[in-house]
Design an enzyme around this catalytic site. Structure first.
Site, PDB file in Angstrom:
ATOM      1  CE1 TYR A  51       3.889  13.763  11.343  1.00 19.27           C
ATOM      2  CE2 TYR A  51       4.326  14.554   9.124  1.00 19.27           C
ATOM      3  CZ  TYR A  51       3.492  13.955  10.034  1.00 19.27           C
ATOM      4  OH  TYR A  51       2.256  13.542   9.627  1.00 19.27           O
ATOM      5  CD  GLU A  58      -2.432  -1.175   2.854  1.00 19.70           C
ATOM      6  OE1 GLU A  58      -2.255  -0.219   3.629  1.00 19.70           O
ATOM      7  OE2 GLU A  58      -3.089  -2.166   3.182  1.00 19.70           O
ATOM      8  N   PRO A  59       1.719   1.432  -0.998  1.00 16.74           N
ATOM      9  CG  PRO A  59       2.855   1.442  -3.034  1.00 16.74           C
ATOM     10  CD  PRO A  59       1.900   0.622  -2.209  1.00 16.74           C
ATOM     11  N   GLY A  60       2.153   4.931  -0.517  1.00 21.25           N
ATOM     12  CA  GLY A  60       1.595   6.254  -0.788  1.00 21.25           C
ATOM     13  C   GLY A  60       2.742   7.172  -1.168  1.00 21.25           C
ATOM     14  CE1 TYR A  66       0.250  10.311   3.839  1.00 21.88           C
ATOM     15  CE2 TYR A  66       2.560  10.028   3.276  1.00 21.88           C
ATOM     16  CZ  TYR A  66       1.315   9.493   3.522  1.00 21.88           C
ATOM     17  OH  TYR A  66       1.134   8.137   3.442  1.00 21.88           O
ATOM     18  CB  CYS A  72      -0.421  34.800  13.838  1.00 20.82           C
ATOM     19  SG  CYS A  72      -0.823  36.026  12.590  1.00 20.82           S
ATOM     20  CD  GLU A  73      -0.281  28.952  15.794  1.00 23.87           C
ATOM     21  OE1 GLU A  73       0.417  28.394  16.662  1.00 23.87           O
ATOM     22  OE2 GLU A  73      -1.501  29.097  15.875  1.00 23.87           O
TER      23      GLU A  73
END
Ligand code: LLP
Length: 395
Positions: A297, A258-260, A353, A324-325
């Site tokens: 991550y 199931e490669p993404g 992703y 604003c973070e």
């Protein structure tokens, strides 16, 4: 030299469609699919739709004869729209709702269930012809702790003992065809790890087959095939992985993958314009709402100056977005050429992703997406507008 993507200047695309802009190279996707088919000729490959569900990309992948891996009813509906054959596909969900199960059952897809309670819920909805359960072998892997999906703290899968109970129950209920599933992590670049997965799943499968009196027709090790993002990382030798699997796999069950990431990651580039230069900070018009992997991550993505990719990297900058973070940072102290306002940066390896994990936080309409191929290009998703920010609101 202006950076080229699929035979077109990145600057030309940025001018025509604006920034931030996701650009995917069709030929790279086709090449990656070919790599997989060549390395795993005996395997059945099901694209993990969550990595990039743009319908044009899904259609392209479906046309190559791949199956699909979906995790809920919405992904199933997208897969249907794209033309995937769901009877040759897998549904690997985590905590599915009854509605998800109902939809999955109606398509005839092979369901990889995570727990006995889910099978019991499914029994009330209907009896599938085939079923598979997801094993957690007690260990996991993955480039970041957040994408390690095995081991005792993982919410995925179940023990061999519980899985044995599941298969007994499924057999008693009249299910006749069986698969077994075990995915332990994402973005793995270690050849030996895939061999270990096969050895582990085979041992577990053999023991369950004996105890329950069934034969597995499918053996699914999920996704996990990594791509190198960082300069020191080496690409996985996929052929060698295929050969090692071939050598150790004794079971006649069809290997399912199931490669993404492997299929789409390297095809994608995010183009973003430099709006502000403030001491060591380069402010760009993409932010954590456009690409969240670095912030979520600590993921590394290569960044190049798209309007002149031959300039020497003489400076060190911290590349930040408009959100604003304080976490809104793509790269700290990154070596880059001297940058000026209006430059276009290309953030690379964002096809998996990337766009899909974005959001509209801080009033940010989502970026446009472009598919390029051998000098031709097409808009595959329009840039959102303010109207899209409030589309479903009632006021
Ligand atoms: N199958 C299942 C059941 C999965 O949960 C996943 C990914 C895949 C297949 C595809 O795995 P891949 O081949 O892409 O490694 N957002 C993270 C990745 C999370 C992966 C989640 N599951 C990232 O940006 O790195």
């Amino acid at each position: 030299m202006e950076r080229q993507i699929g035979g077109i200047s990145a600057v030309t695309l940025a001018k025509e469609f604006g920034t931030p802009l996701y650009v995917y190279d069709k030929q790279i996707i086709l090449q990656r699919i070919n790599d997989l088919k060549e390395a795993f000729p005996q395997a059945h490959i099901c694209y993990a739709i969550k990595a990039n569900p743009n319908l044009s990309i899904l259609k392209l992948i479906a046309q190559q004869g791949l199956g699909v891996d979906c995790s809920n009813r919405f992904e199933l509906e997208l897969a249907e729209k794209a033309g995937f054959d769901l009877k040759r596909s897998v549904f690997t969900s985590t905590n599915p709702s009854d509605e998800d199960l109902k939809k999955a059952l109606s398509t005839g897809i092979l369901m990889n269930l995570d727990h006995i309670s889910i099978f019991r819920r499914l029994q009330k909805i209907g009896l599938p012809k085939k079923i598979s359960f997801r094993i957690n072998p007690g260990f996991g892997n993955g480039k970041f702790p957040e994408i390690d999906v095995g081991g005792k703290d993982a919410k995925f899968g179940m023990s061999e003992e519980l899985a044995t109970e599941c298969y007994k129950l499924a057999k008693e209920s009249g299910v006749q065809h069986f698969g077994i599933h075990m995915m332990t992590g994402s973005c793995i670049l270690d050849e030996a790890y895939f061999e270990k997965l096969i050895l582990t799943i085979e041992t577990i499968a053999e023991s369950i087959e004996k105890k329950v009196g069934i034969t597995f027709e499918w053996m699914d090790i999920g996704g996990g095939i990594g791509v190198p993002y960082e300069p020191f990382e080496k690409p996985l030798n996929l052929k060698a992985v295929g050969e090692r699997i071939q050598r150790v796999k004794k079971s006649p069950a069809t290997l399912v993958l199931e490669p993404g990431r492997y299929i789409v990651a390297q095809s994608g580039t995010l183009l973003t314009k430099v709006t502000t230069i403030k001491e060591k900070f380069i402010g760009v018009d993409a932010g954590m709402t456009t690409l969240i992997r670095p912030m979520l991550y600590g993921a590394y993505h290569p960044i190049v100056l798209a309007n002149d990719d031959a300039l020497p990297e003489t400076e060190k900058y911290t590349v930040v977005g408009p959100i604003c973070e304080s976490t809104d940072c793509f790269a700290k102290d990154r070596s880059l050429p001297k940058i000026k306002e209006g430059d276009i940066l290309a953030i690379q390896i964002v096809g998996a992703y990337g766009f899909i994990m974005g959001s509209q936080y801080n009033g940010q309409p989502r970026a446009a997406e472009i598919l390029v191929s051998n000098g031709l290009y097409s808009l595959i998703r329009k840039r959102e507008t303010t109207e899209d920010l409030i589309r479903n609101e009632t006021y």
